[in-house]
Design an enzyme around this catalytic site. Structure first.
Site, mmCIF file in Angstrom:
data_model
loop_
_atom_site.group_PDB
_atom_site.id
_atom_site.type_symbol
_atom_site.label_atom_id
_atom_site.label_comp_id
_atom_site.label_asym_id
_atom_site.label_seq_id
_atom_site.Cartn_x
_atom_site.Cartn_y
_atom_site.Cartn_z
ATOM 1 N N GLU A 1 0.828 -1.205 0.000
ATOM 2 C CA GLU A 1 0.000 0.000 0.000
ATOM 3 C C GLU A 1 0.862 1.254 0.000
ATOM 4 O O GLU A 1 2.064 1.203 0.280
ATOM 5 C CB GLU A 1 -0.922 0.011 1.222
ATOM 6 C CG GLU A 1 -0.172 0.155 2.529
ATOM 7 C CD GLU A 1 -1.094 0.446 3.700
ATOM 8 O OE1 GLU A 1 -1.422 1.627 3.885
ATOM 9 O OE2 GLU A 1 -1.472 -0.501 4.413
ATOM 10 N N LYS B 1 -5.727 10.596 0.182
ATOM 11 C CA LYS B 1 -5.888 9.269 0.766
ATOM 12 C C LYS B 1 -7.114 8.622 0.129
ATOM 13 O O LYS B 1 -8.224 9.144 0.227
ATOM 14 C CB LYS B 1 -6.064 9.362 2.284
ATOM 15 C CG LYS B 1 -6.132 8.014 2.988
ATOM 16 C CD LYS B 1 -6.227 8.212 4.493
ATOM 17 C CE LYS B 1 -6.281 6.870 5.227
ATOM 18 N NZ LYS B 1 -6.347 7.045 6.697
ATOM 19 N N VAL C 1 -5.894 -0.049 2.602
ATOM 20 C CA VAL C 1 -5.990 -1.501 2.437
ATOM 21 C C VAL C 1 -7.069 -1.850 1.412
ATOM 22 O O VAL C 1 -6.858 -2.652 0.496
ATOM 23 C CB VAL C 1 -6.269 -2.187 3.783
ATOM 24 C CG1 VAL C 1 -6.636 -3.665 3.580
ATOM 25 C CG2 VAL C 1 -5.054 -2.078 4.705
ATOM 26 N N ASP D 1 -19.471 1.790 12.968
ATOM 27 C CA ASP D 1 -18.311 2.417 12.358
ATOM 28 C C ASP D 1 -17.352 1.308 11.950
ATOM 29 O O ASP D 1 -16.519 0.845 12.735
ATOM 30 C CB ASP D 1 -17.645 3.386 13.340
ATOM 31 C CG ASP D 1 -16.538 4.213 12.693
ATOM 32 O OD1 ASP D 1 -16.189 3.927 11.539
ATOM 33 O OD2 ASP D 1 -16.023 5.127 13.360
ATOM 34 N N SER E 1 -14.614 -0.218 9.095
ATOM 35 C CA SER E 1 -13.683 0.133 8.033
ATOM 36 C C SER E 1 -14.084 -0.500 6.710
ATOM 37 O O SER E 1 -14.591 -1.630 6.653
ATOM 38 C CB SER E 1 -12.279 -0.346 8.417
ATOM 39 O OG SER E 1 -11.402 -0.270 7.316
ATOM 40 N N ALA E 2 -13.800 0.218 5.622
ATOM 41 C CA ALA E 2 -14.035 -0.324 4.275
ATOM 42 C C ALA E 2 -13.148 -1.527 3.992
ATOM 43 O O ALA E 2 -13.418 -2.296 3.053
ATOM 44 C CB ALA E 2 -13.784 0.760 3.236
ATOM 45 N N ASP E 3 -12.104 -1.730 4.810
ATOM 46 C CA ASP E 3 -11.241 -2.898 4.620
ATOM 47 C C ASP E 3 -12.021 -4.203 4.771
ATOM 48 O O ASP E 3 -11.738 -5.185 4.083
ATOM 49 C CB ASP E 3 -10.098 -2.895 5.647
ATOM 50 C CG ASP E 3 -9.200 -1.681 5.537
ATOM 51 O OD1 ASP E 3 -9.365 -0.896 4.586
ATOM 52 O OD2 ASP E 3 -8.340 -1.510 6.429
ATOM 53 N N LYS F 1 -5.705 -3.226 13.651
ATOM 54 C CA LYS F 1 -5.072 -2.206 14.493
ATOM 55 C C LYS F 1 -5.622 -2.304 15.920
ATOM 56 O O LYS F 1 -6.832 -2.443 16.123
ATOM 57 C CB LYS F 1 -5.304 -0.824 13.910
ATOM 58 C CG LYS F 1 -4.610 -0.617 12.567
ATOM 59 C CD LYS F 1 -4.856 0.754 12.021
ATOM 60 C CE LYS F 1 -4.097 0.985 10.726
ATOM 61 N NZ LYS F 1 -4.628 0.168 9.591
#
Length: 297
Positions: free
Chosen positions: A20, A81, A101, A131, A133-135, A152
């Site tokens: 990335e 980003k 990611v 909430d 993440s799009a990951d 994380k």
């Protein structure tokens, strides 16, 4: 729109490993970010694979950058980003973008790259079950092997694993029975299966192909023991950073960068050193997996 790859696989049989670019443009200050980018690519080459750092330059999707292009990402102030939802915007506006990611997975798959090394994936945020993440949805729909040190540690790890289970994403522990907690080697949370070699990962990938499964595969590698930041040390810093973010009203895209930077400050930058160590280790393991996949492909 013309989409191209700087890498030229027809001239080399070396399997490629995606890397990335958000960590270059937004993760570290210059020149530390450029040194890291070069070091990650070197770690992939050490094993005999070819690094393909992913980015968007002048509106073109790229998989494999020149050193001058890495330098541009590390020093320019107008690098956006880019997650999956941002891709059409940056392409249409012919802009420059550093990939998260999710968008790295999308572009890697577009160029036929099967293995991607990162630090830690995003997940479900603590105290905010909506909430996400799009990951995570990218892992559920894009058939790329993602090598990471878990999610994380600032996130809700049990909820993140529940989400992955619900959406059929297999979680592999590479030399580990537990899901790594990014800075720490253990979380107390089990993985779906433990493997101890790249060949075992490759066998699972091939079985997934034969079954016609089109989702991603998560390979979780604990941070090297010498670089580990134990949970009792890092958790108080995470909790303080979370309280500060709440009091300042920091949410959305700004939350994760704030938390990671604040944890680094509160730990005397020990967390940053851990982060750099696990990034290098993950790139090395990802290259081994890419080679194992290439053996019988």
């Amino acid at each position: 729109m013309r989409v191209e790859s700087q890498a030229e696989p027809e001239k080399s049989r070396a399997p490629r490993v995606a890397l990335e670019s958000t960590v270059i443009a937004h993760g570290l200050p210059y020149p530390h970010n450029l040194r890291l980018a070069r070091r990650l690519e070197a770690r992939v080459r050490e094993v005999g694979a070819e690094p393909a750092t992913i980015a968007i330059l002048h509106g073109e999707l790229r998989a494999g950058l020149t050193d001058a292009e890495l330098h541009h990402l590390a020093t320019a102030s107008n690098i956006r980003k880019v997650s999956r939802r941002d891709l059409p915007i940056v392409v249409a506006q012919k802009g420059d973008g550093a990939t998260t990611v999710a968008s790295t997975m999308f572009i890697a798959h577009h160029f036929g790259i099967e293995v991607f090394a990162t630090g830690g994936i995003g997940g479900v945020h603590r105290g905010a079950v909506f909430d996400i993440s799009a990951d995570l949805p990218e892992l559920a729909r894009t058939p790329v092997v993602v090598v990471c040190a878990g999610a994380k540690a600032i996130l809700d790890l049990p909820a993140t694993l529940e989400w992955l289970e619900t959406h059929g994403v297999t979680v592999i522990g590479y030399g580990a029975d537990e899901f790594p907690a990014f800075y720490s080697r253990q979380s107390g949370l089990p993985v779906d299966v433990r493997v101890d070699s790249a060949a075992e990962v490759a066998a699972i990938v091939r079985a997934k192909r034969q079954l016609g499964m089109q989702n991603g595969l998560l390979v979780c590698v604990p941070v090297p023991a010498a670089a580990e930041l134990p949970a009792p040390v890092v958790e108080p810093a995470i909790e303080q950073a979370l309280r500060e973010a709440e009091s300042r009203g920091i949410r959305g895209k700004a939350l994760t960068p704030f938390l990671l930077a604040r944890v680094s400050e509160l730990t005397g930058e020990a967390s940053m050193r851990t982060n750099l160590a696990l990034l290098e280790n993950n790139a090395y393991v990802a290259a081994q997996i890419a080679l194992a996949l290439a053996i019988e492909s």
